[in-house]
Design a protein around this motif. Structure first.
Motif, PDB file in Angstrom:
ATOM      1  N   GLN A 675      45.819  40.298  33.035  1.00  0.00           N
ATOM      2  CA  GLN A 675      44.409  40.660  33.224  1.00  0.00           C
ATOM      3  C   GLN A 675      43.742  39.791  34.274  1.00  0.00           C
ATOM      4  N   GLU A 676      44.066  38.490  34.284  1.00  0.00           N
ATOM      5  CA  GLU A 676      43.424  37.540  35.179  1.00  0.00           C
ATOM      6  C   GLU A 676      44.454  36.938  36.142  1.00  0.00           C
ATOM      7  N   PRO A 677      43.993  36.391  37.275  1.00  0.00           N
ATOM      8  CA  PRO A 677      44.925  35.745  38.207  1.00  0.00           C
ATOM      9  C   PRO A 677      45.685  34.600  37.545  1.00  0.00           C
ATOM     10  N   VAL A 678      46.813  34.250  38.120  1.00  0.00           N
ATOM     11  CA  VAL A 678      47.646  33.197  37.555  1.00  0.00           C
ATOM     12  C   VAL A 678      46.929  31.854  37.658  1.00  0.00           C
ATOM     13  N   THR A 679      47.319  30.963  36.778  1.00  0.00           N
ATOM     14  CA  THR A 679      46.730  29.626  36.760  1.00  0.00           C
ATOM     15  C   THR A 679      47.691  28.617  37.362  1.00  0.00           C
ATOM     16  N   LYS A 680      47.127  27.523  37.847  1.00  0.00           N
ATOM     17  CA  LYS A 680      47.898  26.365  38.261  1.00  0.00           C
ATOM     18  C   LYS A 680      47.898  25.401  37.086  1.00  0.00           C
ATOM     19  N   THR A 681      49.083  24.971  36.668  1.00  0.00           N
ATOM     20  CA  THR A 681      49.177  24.140  35.472  1.00  0.00           C
ATOM     21  C   THR A 681      48.414  22.834  35.642  1.00  0.00           C
ATOM     22  N   LEU A 682      47.512  22.564  34.696  1.00  0.00           N
ATOM     23  CA  LEU A 682      46.782  21.306  34.626  1.00  0.00           C
ATOM     24  C   LEU A 682      47.124  20.666  33.290  1.00  0.00           C
ATOM     25  N   GLY A 683      48.016  19.698  33.292  1.00  0.00           N
ATOM     26  CA  GLY A 683      48.450  19.088  32.046  1.00  0.00           C
ATOM     27  C   GLY A 683      49.696  19.751  31.534  1.00  0.00           C
TER      28      GLY A 683
END
Length: 783
Positions: A675-683
């Motif tokens: 549904q939403e754009p991919v995330t960049k891992t934070l943690g």
């Protein structure tokens, strides 16, 4: 400084909250939950324990208990998340969760087994409820409520009544000592989710028990914090196990003394030249130094225009005055060197003399000091408080609640005050016993705790001085100290300012902390919004990372703090720094466009710091922070995750620009797009265990991340902030709001050299910070 032409005057951008955009929460993750044991397996494990608990409760004399019995139920680490809380089980047995303890247990998945952190629920249960608990585990009924409750026993692997080994902490070596102990008693129950302290009849039983053991109660110093009752008593060490039989007692430990003062060396001949003016440059913020006071002004130039305020009626001790003068001088003037000229203090600084404490009996000086700090901070409305004193007690391995930490964290939340705390000088103590860790209240989750390094910026190399106390801190702010600053060493002493402008050598976190207080106070005079969250974000965001940061994080925190924030308010042509200040409602999701200009080149480096102040729950040390602000970074608005159809082979998912030909082909072949754009891992990466997520920053009040992005990896990036709350370990949906600060830095590493100017052109809602500090009060009034 003369004004720089706007064409090249590149400043920090404020008003980032105006870049808010509408975002939708993606569907929550799912899939079958792995169950490490079945209810029937749990039954075999727990039934003998429950039989022992029921028998133990039945033999408890009435004088050693209240209306309910306190038992402890250990959760398997698979069930730490609040969404797995065994609410049906607790409702069935009418158990009230009144606290928690940290513990270790086994985390199991289909592929691995490991020992990791978990928690024990502290439950107040009536005798009938205990018997119902035993009967439920022995013979689960057929009713739906009974079946639901029985299914939840699989979350537990231990049920006990706390023993004296659990309750008595840090025993002295000799059993014949008669000393002052700090007793911590459980809440009695909860009312509308808030813990209630023990009632009068149960406390009367406690006082009678202490007296029967030839002990002495200090009724006048009984304090209640977050449902807990702190009750000092004097007792011979040989009798503590008898006292620990009192069922509502949570912890019993020797009352800590105050930290010893650093030694002050001989006086140097070189002097500090007086500042152009000792009057503060700005009227705000108001800064308090609670310490030993300042020496009376000698004849000649005065460096301390105000004699300070006496909170104690005792005759001043020269050693306390030496310490207080040095601390106050560092807060007012920063790191001054012999032969230099003092700078004008940036804001009002008030020295409050607390030492020596009045003649308080039996090592209760710390209680008296904390009471005065609370009273004066509330009465006078200080914005920033420097604490280079406190009790001599390291944060404990299992984070038992401490009154100093709990009271000051709550004070910070309720009155929007920033406490800057010296980490302590016990870094060389026994690490096996945990005595090397940061000293209370340096384990605050809402303050800034400062350790000591061996050289001041910009000198390198640098590292922690061996005496500087180390982390980790408590749950809610595990990275402690938050950072380090110059505190002096044998080879490179700290120049302590004297009242006559001369210097004396010393060392200690007592002096590194006020350097940070000075720097953040000066920063506050330059910002239109300078809340504790904003100042904490700046402190961490611009901390200088050590090259062995990951290895040394428990020693130096986020890095070496700045001595002066004025230079970082200017930006280079290839970078942009943006401050977001906003408030989020409980359960909400806020999105912000990260101001990256069109046709940006890259590669890019992005730094992000999120800071907020949280309400706390002292009775729940493993769930100490009530608020969790989570941070998500989506670097490319077109790149989504595509999951393969069931039954097909190959990679489970791929990340693609959804407008690309390949993406359209996969959609036609039955692939599903996120549904939403991919995330960049934070943690911690998605899918991690709850214990891993907590260690990686979930529920922490400061989050700091650095991300490198390739040339084609970002377009119209956005940040998302969400707010989850809990109470007594349960997710909490009651209305509330938390203010926060978000600081973001973007650096274009391509060499193009025009990022800042393009951000200013394409995002006119952002306001460059005025260079003239005299304009700030008017802007602050508008805010």
């Amino acid at each position: 400084m003369s004004d720089v032409p706007n064409s090249v005057d590149r400043r920090l951008f404020i008003g980032g909250e105006r870049l808010r955009i509408d975002v939708e929460a993606p569907p929550s993750g799912g899939g079958d939950k792995y169950e490490p044991q079945t209810p029937m397996q749990a039954r075999s494990l727990l039934l003998p324990m429950l039989q022992s608990v029921v028998e133990g409760a039945a033999t408890l004399p009435p004088d050693l208990r209240g209306d309910r019995v306190y038992i402890e139920a250990r959760l398997l680490p698979n069930y730490l998340a609040a969404s797995y809380f065994p609410e049906a089980l607790l409702n069935r047995i009418n158990a009230v969760p009144v606290g928690s303890r940290a513990d270790i247990s086994t985390y199991r998945t289909p592929s691995r087994t490991e020992e990791t952190g978990t928690r024990r629920l502290v439950l107040a249960v009536e005798d009938e409820g205990l018997e119902r608990f035993r009967a439920l585990v022995d013979r689960p009924g057929a009713a739906r409520s009974e079946q639901q409750a029985f299914a939840q026993i699989r979350m537990l692997d231990q049920v006990t009544i706390a023993s004296h080994e659990d309750v008595v902490l840090n025993r002295p070596e000799s059993d014949s000592q008669r000393i002052t102990w700090e007793a911590v008693l459980h809440p009695s129950t909860t009312v509308r989710g808030e813990p209630e302290p023990l009632d009068g009849p149960t406390m009367a039983k406690w006082f009678r028990l202490v007296s029967s053991l030839d002990g002495e109660n200090h009724d006048a110093y009984v304090r209640r914090v977050g449902g807990l009752t702190f009750a000092p008593v004097v007792l011979e060490s040989s009798r503590v196990d008898e006292l620990a039989r009192f069922n509502p007692l949570r912890a019993l430990r020797p009352m800590p003394a105050l930290r010893p003062r650093p030694l002050i060396g001989t006086r140097a001949l070189s002097r500090l030249a007086p500042p152009p003016s000792t009057q503060p440059a700005q009227a705000q913020p108001k800064v308090a130094v609670f310490d030993g006071g300042v020496h009376p002004a000698p004849s000649g130039p005065s460096f301390f225009p105000s004699p300070g305020v006496d909170l104690t009626s005792e005759v001043p001790d020269p050693r306390d005055l030496d310490h207080g003068t040095g601390v106050t001088g560092a807060v007012m003037y920063g790191l001054a060197r012999p032969g230099s000229t003092a700078r004008q203090p940036p804001c009002p600084v008030e020295s409050l003399r607390m030492l020596p404490a009045p003649d308080v009996p039996n090592d209760l000086d710390g209680y008296w000091l904390l009471d005065r700090i609370k009273e004066v901070v509330v009465e006078k409305g200080y914005d920033i408080v420097n604490l280079s004193l406190g009790p001599e007690i390291a944060v404990e391995e299992f984070n038992e609640p401490n009154r100093w930490t709990s009271e000051l964290d709550q004070l910070a939340w309720e009155h929007d005050v920033l406490f800057i705390v010296a980490a302590g000088n016990d870094g060389e103590q026994d690490s096996g016993l945990g005595l090397h860790r940061v000293q209370v209240p340096g384990d605050m989750v809402n303050g800034v705790t400062v350790g000591a390094c061996d050289v001041a910026p910009p000198s390198s190399p640098w590292g922690r001085v061996s005496y500087s106390s180390m982390g980790p801190g408590r749950h809610g702010n595990r990275i402690q100290p938050a950072g380090v600053q110059f505190g002096g060493s044998d080879a490179n002493p700290f120049p302590v300012i004297c009242a006559d402008g001369t210097f004396r050598d010393s060392q200690g976190t007592s002096f590194s902390a006020p350097l940070v207080t000075h720097a953040l106070s000066d920063l506050a005079t330059r910002l239109p919004v300078a809340t504790p969250s904003v100042l904490r974000a700046f402190a961490v965001h611009y901390a200088e990372r050590h090259r062995f940061y990951k290895k040394l994080v428990d020693e130096i925190g986020h890095g070496r703090f700045l001595l002066d924030f004025a230079p970082v308010l200017d930006s280079g042509p290839e970078e942009a720094h943006i401050l977001f200040v906003d408030t989020i409602d409980r359960g909400s999701l806020l999105g912000y466009q990260l101001p990256l200009p069109d046709a940006s080149t890259g590669p890019l480096t992005v730094k992000i710091t999120l800071a907020y102040i949280s309400p706390v729950e002292p009775s729940q040390p493993t769930e100490y922070t009530r608020a969790s602000l989570d941070l998500t970074f989506r670097p490319h608005h077109l790149v989504h995750r595509f999951a393969r159809p069931k039954g097909s082979t190959g990679p489970k998912s791929v990340d693609l620009d959804y407008t690309s030909t390949e993406a359209q082909q996969r959609l036609s072949a039955g692939w599903k797009m996120s549904q939403e754009p991919v995330t960049k891992t934070l943690g911690a990466p998605p899918g991690s265990s709850e214990a891993t997520l907590r260690d990686a920053g979930k529920w922490e009040t400061i989050r700091h991340h650095r991300v490198n992005l390739a040339r084609d990896e970002t377009e119209q990036p956005r940040l998302e902030v969400s707010y989850l709350a809990r109470r007594a370990g349960l997710l909490d949906g009651s209305p509330s709001a938390v203010p926060f600060a978000l600081l973001a830095s973007i650096r274009d590493n391509s060499g193009r050299g025009d990022l800042h100017d393009r951000v200013r052109t394409q995002f006119p809602v952002l306001t460059p910070l005025p260079r003239n500090r005299a304009l700030i009060p008017a802007m602050r009034a508008q805010v």
